[in-house]
Scaffold this active site. Structure first.
Site, PDB file in Angstrom:
ATOM      1  N   HIS A  10       0.851  -1.203   0.000  1.00  0.00           N
ATOM      2  CA  HIS A  10       0.000   0.000   0.000  1.00  0.00           C
ATOM      3  C   HIS A  10       0.880   1.244   0.000  1.00  0.00           C
ATOM      4  CE1 HIS A  10       0.841  -0.534   4.389  1.00  0.00           C
ATOM      5  NE2 HIS A  10       0.916   0.780   4.373  1.00  0.00           N
TER       6      HIS A  10
ATOM      7  N   HIS B 258      -5.668  -1.674   4.801  1.00  0.00           N
ATOM      8  CA  HIS B 258      -5.536  -0.574   3.844  1.00  0.00           C
ATOM      9  C   HIS B 258      -4.849  -1.047   2.573  1.00  0.00           C
ATOM     10  CE1 HIS B 258      -1.948  -0.663   6.174  1.00  0.00           C
ATOM     11  NE2 HIS B 258      -1.612   0.592   6.207  1.00  0.00           N
TER      12      HIS B 258
ATOM     13  N   HIS C 234       4.770   7.236   2.469  1.00  0.00           N
ATOM     14  CA  HIS C 234       5.568   6.020   2.293  1.00  0.00           C
ATOM     15  C   HIS C 234       4.921   5.037   1.334  1.00  0.00           C
ATOM     16  CE1 HIS C 234       2.932   4.457   5.636  1.00  0.00           C
ATOM     17  NE2 HIS C 234       3.013   3.344   4.958  1.00  0.00           N
TER      18      HIS C 234
ATOM     19  N   HIS D  87       1.721  -0.422  15.180  1.00  0.00           N
ATOM     20  CA  HIS D  87       0.740   0.642  15.031  1.00  0.00           C
ATOM     21  C   HIS D  87      -0.520   0.321  15.833  1.00  0.00           C
ATOM     22  CE1 HIS D  87       2.715   2.857  11.900  1.00  0.00           C
ATOM     23  NE2 HIS D  87       2.720   1.870  11.048  1.00  0.00           N
TER      24      HIS D  87
ATOM     25  N   TYR E 258      10.005   1.685   9.798  1.00  0.00           N
ATOM     26  CA  TYR E 258      10.086   2.694   8.742  1.00  0.00           C
ATOM     27  C   TYR E 258      11.525   3.131   8.546  1.00  0.00           C
ATOM     28  CZ  TYR E 258       5.041   3.274   8.848  1.00  0.00           C
ATOM     29  OH  TYR E 258       3.693   3.067   8.754  1.00  0.00           O
TER      30      TYR E 258
ATOM     31  N   GLU F 256       8.196   1.451   4.235  1.00  0.00           N
ATOM     32  CA  GLU F 256       7.805   0.638   5.387  1.00  0.00           C
ATOM     33  C   GLU F 256       7.924  -0.820   5.004  1.00  0.00           C
ATOM     34  OE1 GLU F 256       3.545   0.369   6.270  1.00  0.00           O
ATOM     35  OE2 GLU F 256       3.967   0.016   8.385  1.00  0.00           O
TER      36      GLU F 256
END
Lengths: 111, 307
Positions: B153, B199, B214, B246, B255, B265
């Site tokens: 993503h 996501h 990112h 997260h 990251y 990431e």
């Protein structure tokens, strides 16, 4: 350390040593100082923008958005992408402290 | 996938020095170079991906993201989606077949956040890299570095999240998996998906349009994320933050930056979603925990360093 250069950041008064071939930002980070904000360390984000007031240095590649040629000629460069050839005096004006939710990239303020 | 948009297909990233970037994305991250074109662009893929490329690197004097592309199920869907975009008032641009090597025609458009996206239906199917399609082994033995599994993503920063949401949800058929709401109920972050992943694309509110936060790549395990951290140190690669978890998505992550300052990431885990799931909401006052579940404080660099 014989050949290391002395870097002086004028606003904080911080002084630190930078090896030939080492970036000013990396030298600062290694010595635990925080007088220049650290971003991507790759010449891309513009976070570590400084003005070189005196001394000689070489430049690596930097984003043209943050360092257009005219800025570069005035010594407005990114600390992560300059490599001293002599002792340097630099200036990093503190950015206005911002609330996290209001923070923006340095792009706007530096243009 | 209700409108035929299937998955993230590619991202074109601008880099200041092409060969340094290729070394980063291949030696360190484990992507495989699959081609180059006469514009000097380099095509890469992660080993489990079935199409020819998912990452395109272009040398430029300003880093960042040129565009992200989504693959749709077939040409019929592409025609319909293009019509739906136009009917919704979105200006579309045609990019001819072959402009990206071995990729079919692309429908390109900009969303109000200032980012450019593409839809396409065809790309050369080369199969997973290093394993056969029949009786495949578990993994190829000659992968490099982090051995990234797939391009997963992107996260973009920009304004006009609500108008951007309308296009992704109402026209392209994404659904909202997670969000961050401020005290007034305004959405300041939106995590959108066409799959079971939390996501396939995410946006965070930011005044300046078109910024790239990112590109993310999937790893299998937490051990792989720790190993990625080791490799970041071994190669003196610029780290941003992690390994950590997260709150948003609950993914386990690290990251770092490519040599031009574009953030990457690698992550593993994370929650799943189905179209009947209500969005997961984080309150802005808990943003520290939402972003970094362990530290529970915001990190200025993560919020403000963009390309």
């Amino acid at each position: 350390m014989i050949n290391a250069f002395e870097i002086t950041e004028q606003c904080s008064g911080n002084q630190f040593r930078c090896e030939p071939g080492q970036s000013v930002l990396k030298a600062m980070e290694q010595q635990g100082l925080k007088c220049v904000p650290v971003g991507c360390r790759g010449g891309g984000c513009g976070f570590c923008k400084i003005t070189v007031l005196s001394g000689d240095y070489e430049c690596g590649k930097m984003s043209k958005v943050h360092v257009p040629p005219e800025s570069r000629a005035c010594g407005d460069v990114l600390a992560c992408r300059i490599y001293p050839l002599s002792d340097l005096t630099i200036e990093c004006r503190p950015r206005e402290p911002a609330e996290p939710a209001k923070q923006q990239t340095t792009t706007k303020s530096m243009r | 996938m209700k409108k035929g948009v299937m998955r993230p297909g590619h991202v074109q990233i601008r880099v200041l020095d092409l060969e340094e970037a290729v070394k980063h994305y291949t030696d360190l991250m484990g992507l495989i170079e699959t081609d180059r074109d006469d514009q000097g662009r380099v095509y890469l893929k992660a080993w489990t991906e079935v199409d020819k490329f998912s990452v395109v690197l272009r040398e430029a004097d300003e880093p960042g993201c040129d565009f992200m592309g989504f693959k749709v199920v077939d040409e019929e869907s592409l025609v319909q989606l293009e019509k739906d975009l136009v009917d919704f008032g979105v200006a579309v641009e045609q990019v001819a077949e072959g402009e990206l090597k071995d990729c079919g025609r692309r429908v390109r458009f900009q969303v109000p956040s200032g980012h450019t996206f593409e839809l396409y239906a065809d790309k050369l199917y080369t199969g997973k890299w290093g394993v056969e399609n029949v009786n495949p082994e578990a993994w190829p033995r000659n992968l490099s570095g982090m051995k990234a599994v797939r391009f997963d993503h992107c996260l973009f920063y920009g304004p006009e999240l609500a108008a951007t949401y309308d296009i992704f949800v109402n026209v392209l058929g994404f659904h909202l998996a997670e969000q961050v709401l401020d005290g007034d109920g305004t959405r300041i972050a939106q995590f959108l998906t066409v799959s079971m992943k939390e996501h396939d694309i995410a946006f965070i509110h930011h005044e300046e349009p078109g910024k790239f936060h990112h590109a993310s790549f999937y790893l299998e395990t937490w051990e792989d994320v720790l190993r990625a951290a080791d490799l970041i140190s071994m190669t003196d690669t610029s780290i941003d933050i992690g390994p950590t978890r997260h709150g948003l998505t609950h993914g386990k992550t690290i990251y770092f930056f490519d040599p031009s300052g574009n953030r990457n990431e690698v992550f593993c885990g994370g929650d799943y979603t189905y179209p009947d799931h209500k969005p997961v909401t984080w309150q802005a006052e808990q943003l520290g925990k939402a972003i970094f579940y362990h530290d529970r404080v915001l990190n200025e660099r993560f919020l403000t360093v963009l390309t």
